[in-house]
Write a protein that holds these residues in place. Sequence first.
Motif, PDB file in Angstrom:
ATOM      1  N   THR A   6       0.813  -1.227   0.172  1.00  0.00           N
ATOM      2  CA  THR A   6      -0.124   0.098  -0.082  1.00  0.00           C
ATOM      3  C   THR A   6       0.819   1.187   0.012  1.00  0.00           C
ATOM      4  N   GLN A   7       0.424   2.166  -0.659  1.00  0.00           N
ATOM      5  CA  GLN A   7       0.749   3.370  -0.666  1.00  0.00           C
ATOM      6  C   GLN A   7      -0.305   4.606  -0.370  1.00  0.00           C
ATOM      7  N   GLY A   8      -0.127   5.024   0.778  1.00  0.00           N
ATOM      8  CA  GLY A   8      -1.345   6.016   1.298  1.00  0.00           C
ATOM      9  C   GLY A   8      -2.349   4.894   1.326  1.00  0.00           C
ATOM     10  N   ASP A   9      -3.479   5.525   0.635  1.00  0.00           N
ATOM     11  CA  ASP A   9      -4.867   4.742   0.786  1.00  0.00           C
ATOM     12  C   ASP A   9      -5.022   3.810  -0.580  1.00  0.00           C
ATOM     13  N   ARG A  10      -3.990   3.662  -1.416  1.00  0.00           N
ATOM     14  CA  ARG A  10      -4.065   2.978  -2.675  1.00  0.00           C
ATOM     15  C   ARG A  10      -3.179   1.823  -2.888  1.00  0.00           C
ATOM     16  N   SER A  11      -3.400   0.976  -3.560  1.00  0.00           N
ATOM     17  CA  SER A  11      -2.624  -0.299  -3.859  1.00  0.00           C
ATOM     18  C   SER A  11      -1.841  -0.121  -5.033  1.00  0.00           C
ATOM     19  N   VAL A  12      -0.460  -0.167  -4.809  1.00  0.00           N
ATOM     20  CA  VAL A  12       0.543  -0.034  -5.989  1.00  0.00           C
ATOM     21  C   VAL A  12       0.250  -0.991  -7.025  1.00  0.00           C
ATOM     22  N   GLU A  13       0.094  -2.186  -6.474  1.00  0.00           N
ATOM     23  CA  GLU A  13       0.077  -3.436  -7.513  1.00  0.00           C
ATOM     24  C   GLU A  13      -1.178  -3.403  -8.355  1.00  0.00           C
ATOM     25  N   LEU A  14      -2.297  -3.034  -7.835  1.00  0.00           N
ATOM     26  CA  LEU A  14      -3.610  -2.876  -8.120  1.00  0.00           C
ATOM     27  C   LEU A  14      -3.354  -1.837  -9.323  1.00  0.00           C
ATOM     28  N   ASP A  15      -2.777  -0.767  -8.985  1.00  0.00           N
ATOM     29  CA  ASP A  15      -2.885   0.306 -10.411  1.00  0.00           C
ATOM     30  C   ASP A  15      -1.878  -0.299 -11.413  1.00  0.00           C
ATOM     31  N   GLU A  16      -0.997  -1.066 -10.968  1.00  0.00           N
ATOM     32  CA  GLU A  16      -0.101  -1.573 -11.993  1.00  0.00           C
ATOM     33  C   GLU A  16      -0.876  -2.579 -12.783  1.00  0.00           C
ATOM     34  N   ARG A  17      -1.722  -3.450 -12.209  1.00  0.00           N
ATOM     35  CA  ARG A  17      -2.660  -4.242 -12.877  1.00  0.00           C
ATOM     36  C   ARG A  17      -3.804  -3.577 -13.911  1.00  0.00           C
ATOM     37  N   ILE A  18      -4.272  -2.679 -13.334  1.00  0.00           N
ATOM     38  CA  ILE A  18      -5.091  -1.947 -14.124  1.00  0.00           C
ATOM     39  C   ILE A  18      -4.435  -1.288 -15.160  1.00  0.00           C
ATOM     40  N   LYS A  19      -3.304  -0.704 -15.069  1.00  0.00           N
ATOM     41  CA  LYS A  19      -2.601  -0.217 -16.164  1.00  0.00           C
ATOM     42  C   LYS A  19      -2.342  -1.407 -17.303  1.00  0.00           C
ATOM     43  N   GLN A  20      -2.111  -2.444 -16.938  1.00  0.00           N
ATOM     44  CA  GLN A  20      -1.621  -3.404 -17.669  1.00  0.00           C
ATOM     45  C   GLN A  20      -2.877  -3.987 -18.514  1.00  0.00           C
ATOM     46  N   VAL A  21      -4.071  -4.110 -17.602  1.00  0.00           N
ATOM     47  CA  VAL A  21      -5.279  -4.165 -18.715  1.00  0.00           C
ATOM     48  C   VAL A  21      -5.454  -2.950 -19.533  1.00  0.00           C
ATOM     49  N   ASP A  23      -3.484  -1.409 -21.294  1.00  0.00           N
ATOM     50  CA  ASP A  23      -2.536  -1.766 -22.234  1.00  0.00           C
ATOM     51  C   ASP A  23      -2.829  -3.122 -22.783  1.00  0.00           C
ATOM     52  N   GLY A  24      -3.917  -3.640 -22.607  1.00  0.00           N
ATOM     53  CA  GLY A  24      -4.163  -4.905 -23.411  1.00  0.00           C
ATOM     54  C   GLY A  24      -4.159  -6.262 -22.811  1.00  0.00           C
ATOM     55  N   ASN A  25      -3.459  -6.329 -21.647  1.00  0.00           N
ATOM     56  CA  ASN A  25      -3.222  -7.633 -20.833  1.00  0.00           C
ATOM     57  C   ASN A  25      -4.631  -8.043 -20.285  1.00  0.00           C
ATOM     58  N   LEU A  26      -5.065  -9.189 -20.888  1.00  0.00           N
ATOM     59  CA  LEU A  26      -6.457  -9.757 -20.340  1.00  0.00           C
ATOM     60  C   LEU A  26      -6.236 -10.352 -19.174  1.00  0.00           C
ATOM     61  N   PHE A  29      -6.713  -8.660 -15.878  1.00  0.00           N
ATOM     62  CA  PHE A  29      -8.008  -8.300 -15.403  1.00  0.00           C
ATOM     63  C   PHE A  29      -8.577  -9.558 -14.588  1.00  0.00           C
ATOM     64  N   ALA A  30      -8.293 -10.820 -14.931  1.00  0.00           N
ATOM     65  CA  ALA A  30      -8.609 -11.794 -14.404  1.00  0.00           C
ATOM     66  C   ALA A  30      -8.270 -11.640 -12.755  1.00  0.00           C
ATOM     67  N   VAL A  31      -6.929 -11.192 -12.627  1.00  0.00           N
ATOM     68  CA  VAL A  31      -6.447 -11.158 -11.210  1.00  0.00           C
ATOM     69  C   VAL A  31      -7.524  -9.967 -10.436  1.00  0.00           C
ATOM     70  N   ILE A  32      -7.977  -9.005 -11.249  1.00  0.00           N
ATOM     71  CA  ILE A  32      -8.657  -7.844 -10.653  1.00  0.00           C
ATOM     72  C   ILE A  32      -9.940  -8.291 -10.055  1.00  0.00           C
ATOM     73  N   VAL A  33     -10.484  -9.262 -10.818  1.00  0.00           N
ATOM     74  CA  VAL A  33     -11.770  -9.866 -10.892  1.00  0.00           C
ATOM     75  C   VAL A  33     -11.745 -10.901  -9.292  1.00  0.00           C
ATOM     76  N   ARG A  34     -10.985 -11.417  -9.426  1.00  0.00           N
ATOM     77  CA  ARG A  34     -10.467 -12.480  -8.206  1.00  0.00           C
ATOM     78  C   ARG A  34     -10.453 -11.783  -6.985  1.00  0.00           C
ATOM     79  N   LEU A  35      -9.819 -10.594  -7.017  1.00  0.00           N
ATOM     80  CA  LEU A  35      -9.681  -9.516  -5.870  1.00  0.00           C
ATOM     81  C   LEU A  35     -10.959  -9.218  -5.370  1.00  0.00           C
ATOM     82  N   HIS A  36     -11.791  -8.881  -6.247  1.00  0.00           N
ATOM     83  CA  HIS A  36     -12.878  -8.014  -5.997  1.00  0.00           C
ATOM     84  C   HIS A  36     -14.507  -8.739  -6.193  1.00  0.00           C
ATOM     85  N   GLU A  37     -14.368  -9.954  -6.668  1.00  0.00           N
ATOM     86  CA  GLU A  37     -15.741 -10.715  -6.875  1.00  0.00           C
ATOM     87  C   GLU A  37     -16.365 -10.905  -5.645  1.00  0.00           C
ATOM     88  N   ARG A  38     -15.650 -11.428  -4.620  1.00  0.00           N
ATOM     89  CA  ARG A  38     -16.409 -11.689  -3.321  1.00  0.00           C
ATOM     90  C   ARG A  38     -17.055 -10.734  -2.953  1.00  0.00           C
TER      91      ARG A  38
END
Length: 198
Positions: A6-21, A23-26, A29-38
Amino acid sequence: MFVFQTQGDRSVELDERIKQVQDGNLDAFAVIVRLHERTIRAWLVSRCPPGGDADEVAQKTFVQAFKRIDDYEIGTDFRAWLFTIARYQLMAECTRLQRLADYQSRYAPLALSRELERRATSSSQAQDQLLGFLRSCLKEMGEKPQQLLNWRYTEELPLAEIAELTNRSVGAIKKHLFKLRKSLHDCIQRKQASEAVR
Protein backbone atom coordinates in the motif's frame (compact mmCIF):
# COMPACT_ATOMS: atom_id res chain seq x y z
CA MET A 1 -2.10 -15.26 -3.99
CA PHE A 2 -1.30 -11.61 -4.53
CA VAL A 3 -0.03 -9.41 -1.73
CA PHE A 4 -0.49 -5.74 -2.40
CA GLN A 5 1.83 -3.12 -1.07
CA THR A 6 0.00 0.00 0.00
CA GLN A 7 1.04 3.53 -0.68
CA GLY A 8 -1.25 5.87 1.21
CA ASP A 9 -4.82 4.67 0.61
CA ARG A 10 -4.21 2.95 -2.70
CA SER A 11 -2.60 -0.25 -3.83
CA VAL A 12 0.47 0.10 -6.02
CA GLU A 13 0.12 -3.38 -7.48
CA LEU A 14 -3.59 -2.90 -8.20
CA ASP A 15 -2.79 0.27 -10.12
CA GLU A 16 -0.12 -1.66 -12.02
CA ARG A 17 -2.62 -4.41 -12.89
CA ILE A 18 -5.17 -1.85 -14.07
CA LYS A 19 -2.53 -0.18 -16.21
CA GLN A 20 -1.69 -3.59 -17.71
CA VAL A 21 -5.36 -4.15 -18.55
CA GLN A 22 -5.57 -0.71 -20.14
CA ASP A 23 -2.53 -1.70 -22.21
CA GLY A 24 -4.33 -4.85 -23.41
CA ASN A 25 -3.28 -7.57 -20.92
CA LEU A 26 -6.46 -9.63 -20.36
CA ASP A 27 -4.84 -11.88 -17.72
CA ALA A 28 -4.32 -8.87 -15.47
CA PHE A 29 -8.08 -8.28 -15.45
CA ALA A 30 -8.67 -11.85 -14.24
CA VAL A 31 -6.55 -11.01 -11.20
CA ILE A 32 -8.60 -7.87 -10.57
CA VAL A 33 -11.84 -9.87 -10.79
CA ARG A 34 -10.56 -12.47 -8.32
CA LEU A 35 -9.64 -9.73 -5.87
CA HIS A 36 -13.03 -8.01 -5.95
CA GLU A 37 -15.64 -10.61 -6.93
CA ARG A 38 -16.44 -11.78 -3.38
CA THR A 39 -17.01 -8.27 -2.11
CA ILE A 40 -19.10 -7.27 -5.13
CA ARG A 41 -21.18 -10.46 -5.01
CA ALA A 42 -21.80 -10.14 -1.27
CA TRP A 43 -22.90 -6.52 -1.70
CA LEU A 44 -25.23 -7.45 -4.57
CA VAL A 45 -26.73 -10.47 -2.77
CA SER A 46 -27.59 -8.23 0.19
CA ARG A 47 -29.41 -5.73 -2.07
CA CYS A 48 -30.80 -7.80 -4.92
CA PRO A 49 -34.63 -7.99 -4.85
CA PRO A 50 -36.49 -11.32 -4.81
CA GLY A 51 -36.33 -12.88 -8.24
CA GLY A 52 -33.13 -11.04 -9.09
CA ASP A 53 -29.95 -12.88 -10.02
CA ALA A 54 -27.06 -11.40 -8.03
CA ASP A 55 -24.50 -13.58 -9.82
CA GLU A 56 -25.71 -12.36 -13.22
CA VAL A 57 -25.56 -8.73 -12.02
CA ALA A 58 -22.02 -9.31 -10.69
CA GLN A 59 -20.95 -10.74 -14.03
CA LYS A 60 -22.45 -7.78 -15.88
CA THR A 61 -20.63 -5.47 -13.47
CA PHE A 62 -17.26 -6.97 -14.34
CA VAL A 63 -18.05 -7.00 -18.06
CA GLN A 64 -18.91 -3.29 -17.89
CA ALA A 65 -15.81 -2.59 -15.80
CA PHE A 66 -13.68 -4.30 -18.44
CA LYS A 67 -15.34 -2.39 -21.27
CA ARG A 68 -14.87 0.90 -19.44
CA ILE A 69 -11.44 0.26 -17.88
CA ASP A 70 -9.92 2.97 -20.06
CA ASP A 71 -12.25 5.48 -18.36
CA TYR A 72 -10.78 4.63 -14.95
CA GLU A 73 -8.21 7.12 -13.75
CA ILE A 74 -5.18 5.41 -12.20
CA GLY A 75 -4.64 6.53 -8.62
CA THR A 76 -8.29 7.07 -7.78
CA ASP A 77 -10.42 4.66 -5.71
CA PHE A 78 -10.92 1.62 -7.96
CA ARG A 79 -13.22 -0.09 -5.47
CA ALA A 80 -15.58 2.91 -5.37
CA TRP A 81 -15.52 3.03 -9.19
CA LEU A 82 -16.37 -0.68 -9.37
CA PHE A 83 -19.17 -0.35 -6.79
CA THR A 84 -20.67 2.52 -8.79
CA ILE A 85 -20.86 0.24 -11.82
CA ALA A 86 -22.39 -2.51 -9.64
CA ARG A 87 -25.00 -0.06 -8.33
CA TYR A 88 -26.05 0.91 -11.86
CA GLN A 89 -26.19 -2.73 -12.93
CA LEU A 90 -28.37 -3.50 -9.89
CA MET A 91 -30.67 -0.61 -10.80
CA ALA A 92 -30.97 -2.05 -14.32
CA GLU A 93 -31.86 -5.46 -12.84
CA CYS A 94 -34.53 -3.88 -10.62
CA THR A 95 -35.99 -2.10 -13.66
CA ARG A 96 -36.03 -5.39 -15.58
CA LEU A 97 -37.83 -7.14 -12.72
CA GLN A 98 -40.36 -4.30 -12.48
CA ARG A 99 -41.10 -4.50 -16.21
CA LEU A 100 -41.55 -8.26 -15.90
CA ALA A 101 -43.92 -7.84 -12.95
CA ASP A 102 -45.90 -5.16 -14.82
CA TYR A 103 -46.16 -7.41 -17.86
CA GLN A 104 -47.36 -10.32 -15.75
CA SER A 105 -49.89 -8.16 -13.90
CA ARG A 106 -51.34 -7.04 -17.24
CA TYR A 107 -51.22 -10.50 -18.82
CA ALA A 108 -52.85 -12.45 -15.96
CA PRO A 109 -56.19 -10.57 -16.06
CA LEU A 110 -56.26 -10.83 -19.85
CA ALA A 111 -55.61 -14.57 -19.69
CA LEU A 112 -58.28 -14.91 -16.98
CA SER A 113 -60.77 -12.95 -19.06
CA ARG A 114 -60.08 -15.02 -22.17
CA GLU A 115 -60.35 -18.24 -20.21
CA LEU A 116 -63.67 -17.14 -18.71
CA GLU A 117 -64.95 -16.27 -22.18
CA ARG A 118 -63.81 -19.65 -23.48
CA ARG A 119 -65.49 -21.41 -20.61
CA ALA A 120 -68.65 -19.34 -21.01
CA THR A 121 -69.02 -20.36 -24.64
CA SER A 122 -68.24 -24.00 -23.95
CA SER A 123 -71.27 -26.24 -23.68
CA SER A 124 -69.61 -28.88 -21.55
CA GLN A 125 -71.09 -29.55 -18.15
CA ALA A 126 -67.70 -29.23 -16.40
CA GLN A 127 -67.13 -25.78 -17.86
CA ASP A 128 -70.63 -24.67 -16.91
CA GLN A 129 -70.01 -25.98 -13.42
CA LEU A 130 -66.77 -23.98 -13.07
CA LEU A 131 -68.48 -20.84 -14.30
CA GLY A 132 -71.23 -21.45 -11.74
CA PHE A 133 -68.58 -21.78 -9.02
CA LEU A 134 -67.02 -18.49 -10.15
CA ARG A 135 -70.37 -16.68 -10.02
CA SER A 136 -71.08 -18.15 -6.60
CA CYS A 137 -67.65 -17.14 -5.30
CA LEU A 138 -68.07 -13.62 -6.66
CA LYS A 139 -71.40 -13.28 -4.82
CA GLU A 140 -69.78 -14.47 -1.58
CA MET A 141 -67.11 -11.75 -1.85
CA GLY A 142 -69.45 -8.87 -1.20
CA GLU A 143 -70.30 -5.69 -3.05
CA LYS A 144 -67.03 -3.71 -2.73
CA PRO A 145 -64.69 -6.47 -3.97
CA GLN A 146 -67.12 -7.18 -6.82
CA GLN A 147 -67.08 -3.49 -7.75
CA LEU A 148 -63.28 -3.42 -7.77
CA LEU A 149 -63.10 -6.55 -9.96
CA ASN A 150 -65.79 -5.13 -12.24
CA TRP A 151 -63.92 -1.85 -12.70
CA ARG A 152 -60.69 -3.63 -13.53
CA TYR A 153 -61.81 -6.62 -15.60
CA THR A 154 -65.21 -5.72 -17.02
CA GLU A 155 -64.89 -1.97 -17.53
CA GLU A 156 -61.09 -2.31 -17.94
CA LEU A 157 -60.32 0.86 -15.99
CA PRO A 158 -56.62 1.67 -15.57
CA LEU A 159 -55.15 1.02 -12.12
CA ALA A 160 -54.48 4.74 -11.64
CA GLU A 161 -58.15 5.56 -12.20
CA ILE A 162 -59.29 2.85 -9.78
CA ALA A 163 -56.80 4.16 -7.22
CA GLU A 164 -58.27 7.64 -7.60
CA LEU A 165 -61.84 6.35 -7.29
CA THR A 166 -61.02 4.45 -4.10
CA ASN A 167 -58.64 7.04 -2.65
CA ARG A 168 -55.81 4.46 -2.46
CA SER A 169 -52.40 4.01 -4.05
CA VAL A 170 -51.85 2.07 -7.27
CA GLY A 171 -49.67 -0.36 -5.29
CA ALA A 172 -52.47 -0.98 -2.80
CA ILE A 173 -54.92 -1.61 -5.65
CA LYS A 174 -52.52 -4.10 -7.31
CA LYS A 175 -52.10 -5.93 -4.01
CA HIS A 176 -55.84 -5.96 -3.36
CA LEU A 177 -56.60 -7.30 -6.84
CA PHE A 178 -53.99 -10.01 -6.39
CA LYS A 179 -55.62 -11.07 -3.10
CA LEU A 180 -59.07 -11.05 -4.69
CA ARG A 181 -57.90 -13.24 -7.59
CA LYS A 182 -56.29 -15.65 -5.14
CA SER A 183 -59.42 -15.68 -3.01
CA LEU A 184 -61.54 -16.49 -6.09
CA HIS A 185 -59.17 -19.25 -7.10
CA ASP A 186 -59.19 -20.78 -3.60
CA CYS A 187 -62.99 -20.53 -3.42
CA ILE A 188 -63.42 -22.30 -6.77
CA GLN A 189 -60.98 -25.00 -5.70
CA ARG A 190 -62.94 -25.59 -2.47
CA LYS A 191 -66.22 -25.84 -4.36
CA GLN A 192 -64.69 -28.27 -6.86
CA ALA A 193 -63.31 -30.43 -4.04
CA SER A 194 -66.66 -30.35 -2.24
CA GLU A 195 -68.48 -31.33 -5.44
CA ALA A 196 -66.05 -34.20 -6.07
CA VAL A 197 -66.77 -35.67 -2.62
CA ARG A 198 -70.53 -35.87 -3.31
